[in-house]
Design a protein around this motif. Structure first.
Motif, PDB file in Angstrom:
ATOM      1  N   TRP A  15       0.853  -1.178   0.000  1.00  0.00           N
ATOM      2  CA  TRP A  15       0.000   0.000   0.000  1.00  0.00           C
ATOM      3  C   TRP A  15       0.895   1.236   0.000  1.00  0.00           C
ATOM      4  O   TRP A  15       1.700   1.445   0.914  1.00  0.00           O
TER       5      TRP A  15
ATOM      6  N   GLY B  35       0.047   4.353   0.152  1.00  0.00           N
ATOM      7  CA  GLY B  35      -0.577   5.507   0.772  1.00  0.00           C
ATOM      8  C   GLY B  35      -1.895   5.886   0.153  1.00  0.00           C
ATOM      9  O   GLY B  35      -2.774   6.435   0.826  1.00  0.00           O
ATOM     10  N   ALA B  36      -2.061   5.590  -1.142  1.00  0.00           N
ATOM     11  CA  ALA B  36      -3.320   5.908  -1.809  1.00  0.00           C
ATOM     12  C   ALA B  36      -3.707   4.848  -2.828  1.00  0.00           C
ATOM     13  O   ALA B  36      -4.799   4.890  -3.375  1.00  0.00           O
ATOM     14  N   TRP B  37      -2.799   3.928  -3.128  1.00  0.00           N
ATOM     15  CA  TRP B  37      -3.054   2.837  -4.072  1.00  0.00           C
ATOM     16  C   TRP B  37      -2.021   1.743  -3.850  1.00  0.00           C
ATOM     17  O   TRP B  37      -1.101   1.886  -3.025  1.00  0.00           O
TER      18      TRP B  37
ATOM     19  N   GLN C 204      -4.911  -2.421  -9.212  1.00  0.00           N
ATOM     20  CA  GLN C 204      -5.956  -2.069  -8.248  1.00  0.00           C
ATOM     21  C   GLN C 204      -7.194  -2.968  -8.241  1.00  0.00           C
ATOM     22  O   GLN C 204      -7.668  -3.338  -7.165  1.00  0.00           O
TER      23      GLN C 204
ATOM     24  N   ARG D 214      -9.372   2.795   3.754  1.00  0.00           N
ATOM     25  CA  ARG D 214      -8.418   2.522   2.678  1.00  0.00           C
ATOM     26  C   ARG D 214      -9.150   2.356   1.341  1.00  0.00           C
ATOM     27  O   ARG D 214      -8.685   2.851   0.313  1.00  0.00           O
TER      28      ARG D 214
ATOM     29  N   THR E  38     -10.100   5.713   0.050  1.00  0.00           N
ATOM     30  CA  THR E  38      -8.928   6.403  -0.475  1.00  0.00           C
ATOM     31  C   THR E  38      -8.561   5.860  -1.849  1.00  0.00           C
ATOM     32  O   THR E  38      -8.233   6.618  -2.775  1.00  0.00           O
ATOM     33  N   LEU E  39      -8.596   4.544  -1.994  1.00  0.00           N
ATOM     34  CA  LEU E  39      -8.251   3.921  -3.273  1.00  0.00           C
ATOM     35  C   LEU E  39      -9.245   4.354  -4.361  1.00  0.00           C
ATOM     36  O   LEU E  39      -8.830   4.680  -5.483  1.00  0.00           O
TER      37      LEU E  39
ATOM     38  N   THR F  25     -10.995   7.083  -4.519  1.00  0.00           N
ATOM     39  CA  THR F  25     -10.693   8.480  -4.864  1.00  0.00           C
ATOM     40  C   THR F  25      -9.460   8.570  -5.748  1.00  0.00           C
ATOM     41  O   THR F  25      -9.419   9.338  -6.724  1.00  0.00           O
ATOM     42  N   SER F  26      -8.451   7.774  -5.452  1.00  0.00           N
ATOM     43  CA  SER F  26      -7.205   7.796  -6.220  1.00  0.00           C
ATOM     44  C   SER F  26      -7.402   7.275  -7.636  1.00  0.00           C
ATOM     45  O   SER F  26      -6.668   7.666  -8.550  1.00  0.00           O
TER      46      SER F  26
END
Length: 891
Positions: free
Chosen positions: A634, A636-638, A664, A677, A680-681, A683-684
């Protein structure tokens, strides 16, 4: 329509045994021309099935032109209307090309006007004063025309000098090595007219010998090489009165270099090609291409204008493919009178008797029979508010199985990937694609799902358990040097096998024998024999003991995973010091593979446990470690896409600094990401990839959309947001692409495996594969749209049946597939299951309660079922061909 409904009410066999589908009454389609682009319009035909009427004059409109690596002026837009045995490529020029693979993939009548080959599938008329062609490309300038791409057929119409010629070429549904051509001639004039009609089908055998590159000048060299193969052959032409058929046999001029059963890239024993008169009253036959066309060329052949008597040239060298097949009829039509002529064009084993094959097509009712069968095999979808999507689902469910070929060496049918891979390079695969195709085929055509699984198993080497990357020729298979050791194919095989077994309950399939590739009797490591279950054992051993994991605990990447070039492209981009081939091959790792393993292996273990508990345990054993390893990636965002290695054997992360979509979706599907998480993913993914693209998420920002990944994301979105899953499904639709890029023909009714998310909406090319040169008839857009719809509608496999968890944000909808019908509204979920085998199935249906018990009805009988984790578990006893309906209140 009545004929279709009658056959829908009858049964069609499928399944390992004598399984049959029961009556289906799918919701009817509503006509809409949404998503038609500039090239024509979508409509519903006389049987209520989707069709595309092509109306653009491609030769007069520059917008029809598309890029070509050889710089040619390309305006030929095609679609496929094949059956289980052959591909039939109809085009806007009004021609039809046939591709078959009984011994090796080859065109029977390749269109090559530069060398005087015009494919066929059209005719010539002469009324005593004028000669004209019925093909759009060679038509009279003042002719009135119509071209329709239909479900299983290609229809053209040309009106000239008060004579209307309507032609329908169709591939009979099922496993027949022919197409039928029906030509109806009508006199719209005030006086009788006496005509000759010549039915033309060329013989231009073009073996799709596997070639590593067909881009640019190499493509021209490849074509010359393939054409030159016939310099060592001879052609023999005959007319068999008992069959009423012209027939061309092509044989080696001397001893062939290999035995008929030997593996070879070249087929030294090609099948015969024939043209049969199904009405039986032709008056002349022509077989010499040069003298037939003469100086008049393809618009006004000399033999037609002069009404030359027919002749058959029996024997000659095959160089240049000098033969063609023409049958002439003479007829007089009174004003308003119509007459239909019928022909069959196809292939057969040398010397085989055609009479039994042709007998079923002489009665003239085979088109209605064929269309009724096709209709019974289509998917039907309705929300009451999305008619374009409903039309498209039916079209996808036709197009996917229509791309099937029979490979005689392997003894199985294969749904081809198609496009430039097959039709230019002569290379099919990779088996991961057949695995993806097998998922929706499980619900549409379980028999074809099994056949594709058998093909994957036939490509599994007995020496080491490696599934070979690609295949072609007569039994040829290869890794093409750059992909000798793909790391993902075991996972794709286990995924498709698990879905098939869970959805159908056809556990007898596990006992069927499928030999490994290689020496007779050779068994891959882990296999105890050659059954399907042994192939599952071999796949597990190969995945764990040969592919294995790398230093960071992820499944190794070897020389590539889903992305064939993930290693090669990075070596080229960074240099061998920055990304070292040898070190990466030994210790490089794949985040994509690891996420997929977390999604696939638990289901495979559950499905296979009753038949091999040790295998199930082996499949489950690494899951905790793989989950921990993926968690460490991970960023941090993906999730990191892959970890390659440099010359010093240090890790080189790929997709850590910028998101790469390939890493992903499987993590989302496997629920490796959850809660904050997952948010966040999502959104990324949305911000740089999905939101800016109106046609689905590209792999990287501004890049191309590959449905084999981006529609896994559609599935992945169901773990986070029903609205995003629906939006993703809608954006991948052909109608959305047509509205976004209305002046690009690819993506309206057919397309390649990847398309631009911006610009002109085109596709890619490389020094190896010129996808631009044949950007059509790739099955990924069809298969992945259907797979994504299954998941958004809520259908997923479980250990002993199906899990139903709707994610479609509509008040109600119906998804009706030959295997299962799902009818959902706000109050209840109704499921009708049409078994192909006897046995027990369990349907776990999402309800409002988390635990306890729940009232349901099974075929109208009220029962109480247990509830766990928000799902009511409804167990049924299935009987072949007897549908079972389960109704579950939602609250």
């Amino acid at each position: 329509m009545s004929c279709l409904l009658a056959v829908l009410a009858s049964a069609f066999g499928c399944g390992s045994g004598s399984g049959a589908y029961a009556t289906r009454e799918p919701p009817p389609l509503v006509e809409t021309d949404r998503g038609s682009g500039i090239f024509g319009r979508w409509l519903l035909d006389a049987d209520g099935l989707p069709a595309y009427e092509y109306t653009l004059d491609q030769h007069a409109d520059e917008r029809a032109r598309f890029p070509d690596s050889r710089g040619r002026d390309r305006r030929d837009h095609v679609f496929n209307f094949g059956n289980d045995r052959l591909n039939a490529l109809g085009g806007n020029d009004g021609t039809v090309e046939i591709v078959a693979a009984a011994r090796a993939p080859a065109h029977l009548n390749r269109f090559d006007p530069e060398h005087g080959h015009y494919a066929g599938g059209f005719g010539y008329l002469n009324d005593g004063s004028e000669t004209w062609s019925t093909a759009y490309r060679f038509r009279p300038s003042d002719a009135r025309t119509r071209r329709v791409f239909g479900v299983g057929y290609f229809e053209t119409e040309l009106a000239h000098r008060d004579v209307v010629s309507t032609r329908r070429v169709f591939a009979p549904a099922g496993d027949e090595p022919l197409v039928v051509s029906e030509v109806t001639l009508r006199n719209d004039g005030a006086a009788p007219v006496t005509l000759t009609h010549d039915e033309l089908w060329d013989v231009n055998l073009h073996q799709l010998v596997p070639l590593p590159s067909m881009s640019g000048p190499l493509g021209a060299i490849g074509d010359r090489y393939r054409d030159g193969l016939w310099d060592d052959f001879v052609q023999h032409v005959t007319w068999r009165e008992s069959e009423r058929a012209l027939r061309v046999s092509t044989t080696s001029n001397g001893p062939a270099p290999v035995a008929p059963e030997a593996i070879a890239t070249v087929d030294w024993y090609p099948d015969d090609v024939f043209l049969a008169d199904l009405g039986g009253d032709s008056v002349a036959r022509f077989t010499d291409r040069a003298s037939y066309f003469g100086g008049g060329g393809p618009s006004r052949p000399d033999a037609v204008s002069s009404r030359t008597a027919g002749s058959i040239v029996e024997d000659r060298p095959a160089a240049g493919q000098p033969s063609c097949l023409v049958l002439r009829h003479a007829l007089t039509l009174a004003p308003g009178e119509m007459r239909t002529l019928r022909f069959a064009y196809g292939y057969a084993a040398p010397g085989a008797d055609l009479a039994p094959l042709l007998a079923a097509h002489r009665h003239g009712e085979d088109f209605a029979d064929s269309q009724a069968r096709r209709a019974s095999e289509l998917a039907a979808f309705s929300t009451g508010a999305d008619p374009a999507l409903a039309r498209e689902v039916a079209w996808h469910s036709f197009a996917l199985p229509a791309a099937t070929l029979f490979h005689g060496y392997h003894g199985t049918h294969v749904t081809t990937q198609g496009s430039a891979y097959l039709y230019l390079q002569g290379i099919d695969g990779a088996p991961r694609d057949q695995a993806l195709f097998a998922v929706p085929l499980t619900y549409l055509r379980p028999d074809l799902a099994r056949e594709n699984l058998r093909a994957i198993m036939r490509l599994t080497r007995g020496s080491d358990g490696q599934i070979t990357y690609t295949f072609g020729g007569h039994g040829w298979a290869s890794g093409l040097a750059i992909h000798e050791l793909p790391s993902d194919l075991d996972l794709f095989f286990l995924m498709a096998l698990s879905e098939y077994l869970a959805a159908t309950g056809d556990v007898a399939f596990l006992g069927q024998e499928v030999p490994f590739r290689g020496a007779s009797g050779e068994l891959a490591p882990g296999a105890r024999g050659t059954t399907v279950l042994d192939h599952a054992r071999a796949a597990a051993i190969h995945l764990f003991d040969v592919v294995g994991t790398g230093p960071d605990g992820l499944i190794r990447v070897r020389d590539g995973d889903w992305s064939d070039g993930v290693v090669t492209s990075n070596v080229i981009a960074a240099g061998n010091d920055g990304v070292n081939w040898g070190n990466t091959l030994a210790r490089g790792e794949s985040g994509s593979n690891t996420g997929m393993a977390l999604a696939v292996l638990p289901l495979a273990a559950d499905v296979l446990e009753p038949f091999d508990a040790a295998l199930a345990a082996r499949l489950r054993a690494p899951l905790a470690d793989l989950a921990a390893a993926l968690d460490r990636q991970w960023a941090g965002a993906w999730y990191t896409r892959a970890i390659l290695r440099d010359r010093a054997d240090q890790p080189v992360p790929i997709g850590r600094d910028a998101i790469d979509l390939e890493g992903q979706p499987w993590a989302m599907i496997a629920r490796a990401a959850s809660g904050e998480r997952l948010d966040t993913l999502v959104t990324s993914i949305r911000e740089p990839l999905d939101d800016p693209s109106p046609v689905g998420a590209p792999l990287t920002a501004g890049g191309q959309v590959w449905p084999a990944v981006s529609q896994l994301l559609t599935w992945g979105y169901t773990r986070a947001s029903d609205e995003l899953a629906w939006r993703s499904l809608d954006r991948h639709a052909l109608y959305t692409r047509a509205e976004t890029f209305p002046e690009n023909w690819i993506g309206i009714w057919t397309g390649p495996d990847a398309l631009e998310s911006r610009g002109s909406g085109g596709t890619w090319t490389s020094p190896v594969t010129p996808m631009t040169d044949f950007p059509a008839i790739n099955q990924n857009p069809h298969a992945m749209m259907l797979l994504a719809l299954l998941r958004v509608a809520g259908i997923e496999p479980s250990a002993d049946g199906l899990r139903i968890d709707p994610h479609l944000p509509r008040d109600s909808y119906v998804l009706d597939l030959p295997l299962v019908r799902l009818d959902v509204d706000a109050t209840r979920i109704a499921l009708t299951y049409r078994p192909i085998v006897d046995g027990s199935r369990t349907f776990r249906v999402r309800i409002a309660a988390e635990t306890g018990s729940w009232p349901v009805t099974v075929d109208g009988r009220e029962v109480t079922t247990p509830v766990a984790d928000g799902f009511a578990a409804v167990a049924i006893r299935a009987r072949t061909g007897r549908p079972v309906t389960v109704v579950v209140p939602r609250t």
